[in-house]
Structures are given as C-alpha cells and as structure tokens.
Design a protein around this motif. Structure first.
Motif, short mmCIF file in Angstrom:
data_model
loop_
_atom_site.label_atom_id
_atom_site.label_comp_id
_atom_site.label_asym_id
_atom_site.label_seq_id
_atom_site.Cartn_x
_atom_site.Cartn_y
_atom_site.Cartn_z
N ALA A 80 0.83 -1.21 0.00
CA ALA A 80 0.00 0.00 0.00
C ALA A 80 0.86 1.26 0.00
O ALA A 80 1.96 1.29 0.56
CB ALA A 80 -0.92 0.01 1.22
N THR A 81 0.34 2.31 -0.63
CA THR A 81 1.00 3.61 -0.59
C THR A 81 0.82 4.27 0.77
O THR A 81 1.70 4.96 1.27
CB THR A 81 0.43 4.52 -1.68
N ALA A 82 -0.35 4.03 1.38
CA ALA A 82 -0.66 4.62 2.68
C ALA A 82 -1.57 3.69 3.47
O ALA A 82 -2.29 2.87 2.89
CB ALA A 82 -1.31 5.99 2.51
N ILE A 83 -1.51 3.84 4.79
CA ILE A 83 -2.37 3.07 5.68
C ILE A 83 -3.20 4.04 6.51
O ILE A 83 -2.66 4.90 7.20
CB ILE A 83 -1.56 2.16 6.62
N LEU A 84 -4.52 3.91 6.43
CA LEU A 84 -5.45 4.69 7.24
C LEU A 84 -5.85 3.85 8.44
O LEU A 84 -6.30 2.71 8.29
CB LEU A 84 -6.68 5.07 6.41
N CYS A 85 -5.70 4.41 9.65
CA CYS A 85 -6.02 3.63 10.83
C CYS A 85 -6.44 4.54 11.97
O CYS A 85 -6.29 5.77 11.91
CB CYS A 85 -4.84 2.77 11.26
N ASP A 86 -6.97 3.93 13.03
CA ASP A 86 -7.32 4.67 14.25
C ASP A 86 -6.07 4.86 15.11
O ASP A 86 -5.02 4.27 14.85
CB ASP A 86 -8.40 3.92 15.03
N SER A 87 -6.19 5.67 16.15
CA SER A 87 -5.02 6.03 16.95
C SER A 87 -4.46 4.84 17.73
O SER A 87 -3.24 4.73 17.90
CB SER A 87 -5.39 7.16 17.93
N TYR A 88 -5.33 3.94 18.21
CA TYR A 88 -4.81 2.79 18.94
C TYR A 88 -4.04 1.85 18.01
O TYR A 88 -2.93 1.42 18.33
CB TYR A 88 -5.92 2.01 19.63
N THR A 89 -4.61 1.54 16.87
CA THR A 89 -3.95 0.64 15.92
C THR A 89 -2.62 1.22 15.48
O THR A 89 -1.65 0.49 15.26
CB THR A 89 -4.87 0.39 14.70
#
Length: 305
Positions: free
Chosen positions: A259-268
């Motif tokens: 992936a070019t980028a990873i979108l995630c929540d703050s805990y992950t």
C-alpha cells in the motif's frame, strides 16, 4: 454538509446517505433542528432516483436521527436547547433541584443538611469511559490518555450493574450511547458525552484521492472498517484500490507493504506490529473540542460535581 455517492459500490446508495448524515449529526456538522435537503433536491443534484433518497431518509427516521415534518421536510431530531455557559448549566441544575424538592415537601432544614453532605463529599478522582464495545473502548481510552493525565478507567454496560464502579467517577460516553449509558447511572450523576470528529470535514482535504495508489484501512474495531469503506467509496475511491484489514485477525499485516498509505485509528497506529514503511494516515475519533475539555482535568484540580 458535503455528500459523496458511488453507484459502483457494494454499499447501497441509501445506506451511503444514511451513514454520512448520521456521522454529521454525531460530529456536530448537523445540529438539532437543521433541515436536510429535500428528496427532490438531492435526487436532482446527484442524478439519483427519489425513491433511493427517500429510503435513506426513512432509515434515518427509523434509527431516531431525524423526523419528517409533514409539508415541511426532514429535520435533525431536536432536543431542548442545551445551556451554553457554565452559569446557565448551573442554573438549570439548581432549578431542577428546587423543582424536585418542592414536589417532595421536605422541610428546609432537611434540604440544607442533605446539600451540605453532598458538598462535603470527596471530589471525583477519575474518568470512567462506559461503552459496550471493548474495541471501541480501547481506541477511545488511548486518545483520552493522550489528552489528559487525569486517571481514566473503563467499564462495560454489564460492569455498571455494580454501582461501586461509579464511585468517584466522572462518566464518559460516545454520542450514540448517551441514552443507554444515562439509563445505567443513578439519578443525579452527571454524564459527559464525548464529541466525535467529523469524518466529512476530515476527509475533504484528502479529496480527490490521487489515482494509481493502493490505500489500506486497518483497525481493531470492525465498525471503523465499515464506516471507512462506506465513506471512501462514496467519495469516489475505487473499491479495487482499497485493502481492509481487521487487526484482530491472524496474518492481518499481509499485503500492507504494497500500500502507498495506511489509514487507521489512533490505537492501531500504536501497535508495534503495524508496518511503518507505507505512509500512516491517522484518523482520531475524538473531536478537538473533546480533547480540549479533557485537557482541563488534572490530578491537582479536580472538578466539583
């Protein structure tokens, strides 16, 4: 409020509409009493069938987010106007207190004695996040602890059946759980509802997304993945450039390095096993207003409830 729709998505258009309106209400983009665009207006603006818009609006009404006023339109369900200043909030509670006291016909001396006892009680010594979803609690706890040094604990709905867990606590919850959590609390216990960040406002600066790039969405919270899927596809990002990974599943990191980028929540984002090579895009759930409110709490200066 800005809306996105994707006719090629596996998520039905009416569900894309309902999800985006619900998130706008939770984040404060839409206020109680705001009128939503008419069915005809949305159908014309986005070249959609009016029945599709009507289905989305019916879903919102069934879920309790809106009300249909005959001959006027669809409105965000309005509650009583909340007081806006500390003085108004205090006056509201004092007025309610004396209204109840009058109905009880208690002697003035007894009322004064009870009030004095409450004022002499120790102040709250910790925050208590109440939510039925353990993964959601984990994410919010991570963000709350970043916002304040004040002690914070967590509790499920089942935990709250033991009233001892509420001793010395300032209860917190997310907007969609306010009514359920309030029903769990003893009379007189104040509940703080955490404001949630607007997904639409956060996403807008990233649009339009650059073509030819693979975007991964990773979270321990399944609902985060579903909301992200709906919002990103509705915003026009092709489904075939999106990767979704539930971080609670085995081998969840597979393919993320592509992936070019990873979108995630703050805990992950704080998990050591999350690959660091792709660019990380962090979506914090708490709105800035909630972070500012939490930052006011400190061990040395606890609020008086």
């Amino acid at each position: 409020m800005r809306l996105w729709f994707s006719s090629s998505s596996e998520v039905p258009i009416y569900r894309q509409l309902a999800t985006q309106v619900e998130l706008a209400i939770l984040s404060g983009d839409l206020k109680p009493g705001d009128r939503l665009p008419s069915t005809r207006e949305l159908a014309r603006r986005f070249a959609l069938h009016p029945n599709t818009i009507s289905a989305g609006y019916r879903q919102l009404e069934r879920d309790g987010w809106t009300e249909n006023r005959h001959g006027s339109g669809v409105y965000v369900r309005a509650n009583a106007d909340a007081p806006s200043t500390p003085e108004q909030i205090l006056d509201q509670h004092i007025a309610g207190f004396f209204r109840v006291v009058r109905e009880l016909n208690l002697p003035a001396a007894a009322v004064r004695a009870r009030v004095a006892r409450w004022l002499e009680a120790p102040p709250p010594d910790h925050l208590l996040l109440i939510d039925p979803d353990p993964e959601m609690r984990r994410i919010l706890l991570h963000e709350i602890r970043q916002a304040t040094a004040f002690p914070v604990a967590e509790a499920s709905f089942e935990d709250c059946k033991d009233r001892r867990i509420l001793a010395g606590a300032i209860p917190l919850c997310r907007p969609s759980k306010t009514a359920q959590v309030r029903a769990l609390l003893p009379p007189g216990v104040e509940l703080t509802t955490l404001a949630i960040r607007s997904a639409q406002s956060w996403l807008t600066p990233w649009m339009p997304a650059p073509k030819g790039h693979l975007l991964a969405v990773v979270s321990h919270w399944p609902e985060f993945l579903e909301i992200a899927r709906t919002m990103l596809i509705a915003a026009g990002i092709p489904a075939d450039v999106l990767i979704f990974r539930n971080a609670r599943q085995p081998r969840w990191t597979r393919g993320l390095e592509q992936a070019t980028a990873i979108l995630c929540d703050s805990y992950t984002a704080s998990v050591p096993s999350l690959p660091r090579r792709p660019h990380l895009i962090l979506f914090p759930l708490l709105a800035d207003s909630s972070k500012a409110e939490l930052a006011r709490y400190s061990v040395a200066d606890t609020p008086l409830l």
